[in-house]
Motif scaffolding. Structure first.
Motif, PDB file in Angstrom:
ATOM      1  N   VAL A 121     -58.666 -34.936   3.197  1.00  0.00           N
ATOM      2  CA  VAL A 121     -58.377 -33.507   3.129  1.00  0.00           C
ATOM      3  C   VAL A 121     -59.632 -32.847   2.569  1.00  0.00           C
ATOM      4  O   VAL A 121     -60.155 -33.261   1.539  1.00  0.00           O
ATOM      5  N   ARG A 138     -48.639 -32.480   0.431  1.00  0.00           N
ATOM      6  CA  ARG A 138     -47.863 -32.497   1.672  1.00  0.00           C
ATOM      7  C   ARG A 138     -46.401 -32.509   1.252  1.00  0.00           C
ATOM      8  O   ARG A 138     -45.940 -33.432   0.602  1.00  0.00           O
ATOM      9  N   TYR A 198     -49.846 -42.295  12.894  1.00  0.00           N
ATOM     10  CA  TYR A 198     -51.084 -41.658  12.440  1.00  0.00           C
ATOM     11  C   TYR A 198     -51.162 -41.640  10.922  1.00  0.00           C
ATOM     12  O   TYR A 198     -50.175 -41.897  10.233  1.00  0.00           O
ATOM     13  N   HIS A 199     -52.361 -41.337  10.442  1.00  0.00           N
ATOM     14  CA  HIS A 199     -52.603 -41.266   9.004  1.00  0.00           C
ATOM     15  C   HIS A 199     -53.649 -40.180   8.737  1.00  0.00           C
ATOM     16  O   HIS A 199     -54.693 -40.170   9.378  1.00  0.00           O
ATOM     17  N   VAL A 200     -53.345 -39.272   7.815  1.00  0.00           N
ATOM     18  CA  VAL A 200     -54.358 -38.313   7.365  1.00  0.00           C
ATOM     19  C   VAL A 200     -55.314 -39.107   6.473  1.00  0.00           C
ATOM     20  O   VAL A 200     -54.888 -39.713   5.489  1.00  0.00           O
ATOM     21  N   THR A 201     -56.584 -39.140   6.824  1.00  0.00           N
ATOM     22  CA  THR A 201     -57.549 -39.952   6.084  1.00  0.00           C
ATOM     23  C   THR A 201     -58.301 -39.161   5.025  1.00  0.00           C
ATOM     24  O   THR A 201     -58.725 -39.724   4.018  1.00  0.00           O
ATOM     25  N   THR A 229     -60.830 -34.101  13.354  1.00  0.00           N
ATOM     26  CA  THR A 229     -60.927 -33.128  12.274  1.00  0.00           C
ATOM     27  C   THR A 229     -60.232 -31.855  12.725  1.00  0.00           C
ATOM     28  O   THR A 229     -60.588 -31.274  13.743  1.00  0.00           O
ATOM     29  N   ILE A 231     -58.351 -31.048   7.647  1.00  0.00           N
ATOM     30  CA  ILE A 231     -57.849 -32.408   7.451  1.00  0.00           C
ATOM     31  C   ILE A 231     -58.416 -33.278   8.556  1.00  0.00           C
ATOM     32  O   ILE A 231     -58.730 -32.810   9.641  1.00  0.00           O
ATOM     33  N   GLU A 232     -58.583 -34.548   8.239  1.00  0.00           N
ATOM     34  CA  GLU A 232     -58.983 -35.544   9.232  1.00  0.00           C
ATOM     35  C   GLU A 232     -57.834 -36.520   9.382  1.00  0.00           C
ATOM     36  O   GLU A 232     -57.256 -36.956   8.382  1.00  0.00           O
ATOM     37  N   TYR A 233     -57.502 -36.853  10.639  1.00  0.00           N
ATOM     38  CA  TYR A 233     -56.465 -37.848  10.857  1.00  0.00           C
ATOM     39  C   TYR A 233     -56.852 -38.752  12.016  1.00  0.00           C
ATOM     40  O   TYR A 233     -57.694 -38.402  12.841  1.00  0.00           O
ATOM     41  N   TRP A 245     -49.299 -39.953   3.250  1.00  0.00           N
ATOM     42  CA  TRP A 245     -50.007 -39.144   4.243  1.00  0.00           C
ATOM     43  C   TRP A 245     -49.859 -39.695   5.660  1.00  0.00           C
ATOM     44  O   TRP A 245     -50.547 -39.256   6.576  1.00  0.00           O
ATOM     45  N   LEU A 261     -48.294 -28.335   4.559  1.00  0.00           N
ATOM     46  CA  LEU A 261     -49.593 -28.690   3.993  1.00  0.00           C
ATOM     47  C   LEU A 261     -50.000 -27.582   3.038  1.00  0.00           C
ATOM     48  O   LEU A 261     -50.178 -26.439   3.451  1.00  0.00           O
TER      49      LEU A 261
END
Length: 193
Positions: free
Chosen positions: A98, A147, A93-96, A73, A60-62, A117, A132
């Motif tokens: 997956v 999620r 934060y925000h997961v940008t 990452t 995941i990238e956040y 997210w 997750l």
């Protein structure tokens, strides 16, 4: 050369030495063992992610919601634990994205515009991200990625696994939205039985 009478004495001394030295070394090593979870720095909190991920190289990238740069990452390949505990600076934060590739089939789910997210990190607390889920089984152009907020369901397991940490840092939901179920659960646990 040892005489017949001195052999038992030497053997006794060697036995005493062998049995007492490991104890002395063990006591010293326990005294010098650093804490399992070092204390948090100022303005930092723990991020706790429950994992159920499969596939070749899930990740995941956040990033922080207020910043357009600095995406992190988080590679999940090879993590065989149920829970992943990280430290993160206080903030929103925000997961940008997956990532769930399968062999030569890349798969990226863009999550930038989805408030589902988002998550918050509170300083001095254990912030539960959620569960997750990245399914290992997938089609060529589709994979199940979710999620899930399982804090109420998983709370007892978290309290067992991180008992020493919870004594110093309370658990909060990092869902990025109000979690009435968790709040009701925490309120009911405070009431006398």
């Amino acid at each position: 050369m040892l005489t017949y009478f001195s052999r038992p004495l030497v053997a006794s001394l060697l036995a005493l030495l062998v049995y007492t030295c490991p104890v002395a070394f063990a006591q010293n090593s326990e005294a010098e063992t650093p804490p399992l979870y070092p204390p948090l720095e100022k303005h930092f909190g723990y991020l706790l992610i429950e994992l159920d991920v499969g596939g070749i190289a899930p990740a995941i990238e956040y990033s922080r919601r207020s910043s357009s740069s600095g995406a992190v990452t988080l590679k999940l390949k090879g993590i065989d634990k149920r829970f992943l505990l990280l430290t993160a600076k206080k903030g929103a934060y925000h997961v940008t994205q997956v990532h769930a590739p399968l062999y030569d089939l890349p798969y990226r789910m863009d999550t930038k515009g989805q408030p589902y997210w988002q998550f918050d990190i509170e300083a001095g607390k254990i912030n539960y991200f959620g569960k997750l889920l990245i399914e290992a089984e997938r089609a060529t152009d589709d994979v199940i990625v979710k999620r899930l907020n399982h804090l109420g369901k998983t709370l007892e397991d978290i309290q067992t696994e991180y008992a020493g940490l919870i004594a110093d840092y309370p658990i909060v939901s990092a869902a990025g939205y109000r979690d009435d179920f968790y709040q009701a659960l925490m309120d009911s646990s405070k009431e006398p039985l």
